[in-house]
Motif scaffolding. Structure first.
Motif, PDB file in Angstrom:
ATOM      1  N   ASN A 170       0.825  -1.203   0.000  1.00  0.00           N
ATOM      2  CA  ASN A 170       0.000   0.000   0.000  1.00  0.00           C
ATOM      3  C   ASN A 170       0.867   1.264   0.000  1.00  0.00           C
ATOM      4  N   PHE A 171       1.981   1.211   0.722  1.00  0.00           N
ATOM      5  CA  PHE A 171       2.875   2.353   0.778  1.00  0.00           C
ATOM      6  C   PHE A 171       3.438   2.672  -0.610  1.00  0.00           C
ATOM      7  N   PHE A 172       3.814   1.641  -1.337  1.00  0.00           N
ATOM      8  CA  PHE A 172       4.286   1.843  -2.709  1.00  0.00           C
ATOM      9  C   PHE A 172       3.173   2.395  -3.593  1.00  0.00           C
ATOM     10  N   ASP A 173       1.980   1.816  -3.476  1.00  0.00           N
ATOM     11  CA  ASP A 173       0.884   2.172  -4.382  1.00  0.00           C
ATOM     12  C   ASP A 173       0.337   3.578  -4.133  1.00  0.00           C
ATOM     13  N   PHE A 174       0.242   3.955  -2.859  1.00  0.00           N
ATOM     14  CA  PHE A 174      -0.460   5.197  -2.534  1.00  0.00           C
ATOM     15  C   PHE A 174       0.459   6.340  -2.121  1.00  0.00           C
ATOM     16  N   GLU A 201       9.019   1.160  -8.884  1.00  0.00           N
ATOM     17  CA  GLU A 201       8.150   0.150  -9.483  1.00  0.00           C
ATOM     18  C   GLU A 201       8.796  -1.239  -9.432  1.00  0.00           C
ATOM     19  N   GLN A 202      10.107  -1.301  -9.644  1.00  0.00           N
ATOM     20  CA  GLN A 202      10.805  -2.588  -9.553  1.00  0.00           C
ATOM     21  C   GLN A 202      10.770  -3.132  -8.134  1.00  0.00           C
ATOM     22  N   ASN A 203      10.997  -2.268  -7.147  1.00  0.00           N
ATOM     23  CA  ASN A 203      10.981  -2.705  -5.751  1.00  0.00           C
ATOM     24  C   ASN A 203       9.587  -3.155  -5.337  1.00  0.00           C
ATOM     25  N   ARG A 204       8.581  -2.466  -5.859  1.00  0.00           N
ATOM     26  CA  ARG A 204       7.199  -2.860  -5.554  1.00  0.00           C
ATOM     27  C   ARG A 204       6.924  -4.269  -6.069  1.00  0.00           C
ATOM     28  N   LYS A 205       7.362  -4.547  -7.287  1.00  0.00           N
ATOM     29  CA  LYS A 205       7.159  -5.875  -7.874  1.00  0.00           C
ATOM     30  C   LYS A 205       7.942  -6.932  -7.108  1.00  0.00           C
ATOM     31  N   GLU A 206       9.183  -6.608  -6.759  1.00  0.00           N
ATOM     32  CA  GLU A 206      10.021  -7.549  -6.011  1.00  0.00           C
ATOM     33  C   GLU A 206       9.411  -7.850  -4.649  1.00  0.00           C
ATOM     34  N   TRP A 207       8.878  -6.798  -4.019  1.00  0.00           N
ATOM     35  CA  TRP A 207       8.253  -6.993  -2.706  1.00  0.00           C
ATOM     36  C   TRP A 207       6.990  -7.838  -2.822  1.00  0.00           C
ATOM     37  N   GLN A 208       6.219  -7.612  -3.867  1.00  0.00           N
ATOM     38  CA  GLN A 208       5.019  -8.420  -4.062  1.00  0.00           C
ATOM     39  C   GLN A 208       5.374  -9.893  -4.202  1.00  0.00           C
ATOM     40  N   ASP A 209       6.468 -10.177  -4.891  1.00  0.00           N
ATOM     41  CA  ASP A 209       6.875 -11.563  -5.125  1.00  0.00           C
ATOM     42  C   ASP A 209       7.548 -12.197  -3.911  1.00  0.00           C
TER      43      ASP A 209
END
Length: 227
Positions: A170-174, A201-209
């Motif tokens: 959420n922190f990345f998205d908002f 955006e890369q860190n957000r994807k990495e964190w999601q995974d």
């Protein structure tokens, strides 16, 4: 250098709930106001008279410098809804469609300068989220350990490990990614803003995974270290 001076390691809401001495003195943006006062008192110490003369040539300059300092540090209180609404409104007037054509060029330029400085310190405050993954991982882990320790000591009401994974998404998205886009839109940071957004955006994807496994590792480290 001034940001988070003497930070107590817990959010302002905790200081208010604990009725801490700082919260009794500063009823709003508690930690941020404390940082301003401590730093300003040091800056005004007689031993730094030459530094003050170099930064501010006269009393008017000194007042302007303090105004800039306060604005920038208050901008790091991102959890204050009222302050956020004021900043968002100011952004729209300067860079959005809500532009007053009758407003003087100087007023508009001053507003843009204020906004750029506010966004600069906001980005600096969370710079690890807009850098290489290993930098984000390092500082995110340290923040988790600090927060977990606060929970173990009874200063926070909820175990942070239960919500850390979703909270970071959420922190990345908002916040992080919208902030990175604003850095690009204001046109001051050049190609660097594209790099900031790309890393975010890369860190957000990495964190999601990988975030859930990483939180488990954070928790194991915290428990093994006795926190």
């Amino acid at each position: 250098m001034v940001h988070d001076v003497d930070h107590p390691g817990v959010p302002n809401s905790t200081l208010v709930r604990e009725n801490a001495q700082l919260a009794q003195v500063y009823h709003k943006s508690t930690a941020e106001q404390n940082s301003v006062d401590l730093a300003w008192n040091l800056f005004m110490d007689p031993q730094f008279s030459e530094l003050r003369s170099a930064v501010c040539q006269d009393l008017s300059g000194l007042k302007r410098f303090r105004q800039i300092l306060v604005n920038m540090l208050m901008a790091t209180d991102i959890l204050d809804k009222e302050l956020n609404e004021v900043r968002n409104s100011r952004w729209e007037k300067a860079f959005g469609t809500d532009t007053d054509i009758e407003e003087s060029a100087k007023t508009n330029m001053d507003r843009k300068a204020t906004i750029v400085m506010e966004h600069l310190i906001q980005a600096s405050d969370i710079a690890h989220t807009m850098q290489h993954w290993h930098v984000f991982r390092k500082w995110n882990g340290r923040l988790f350990l600090e927060t977990y320790q606060a929970w173990v000591s009874g200063r926070l009401e909820e175990d942070p490990s239960l919500t850390w994974y979703e909270g970071e998404l959420n922190f990345f998205d908002f916040y992080v990614i919208p902030l990175a886009k604003k850095l690009a839109n204001c046109g001051v940071f050049g190609v660097a803003s594209t790099e900031y957004l790309g890393y975010a955006e890369q860190n957000r994807k990495e964190w999601q995974d990988r975030g859930q496994q990483i939180v488990a590792e954070y928790l194991e480290e915290a428990k093994s270290s006795g926190q």
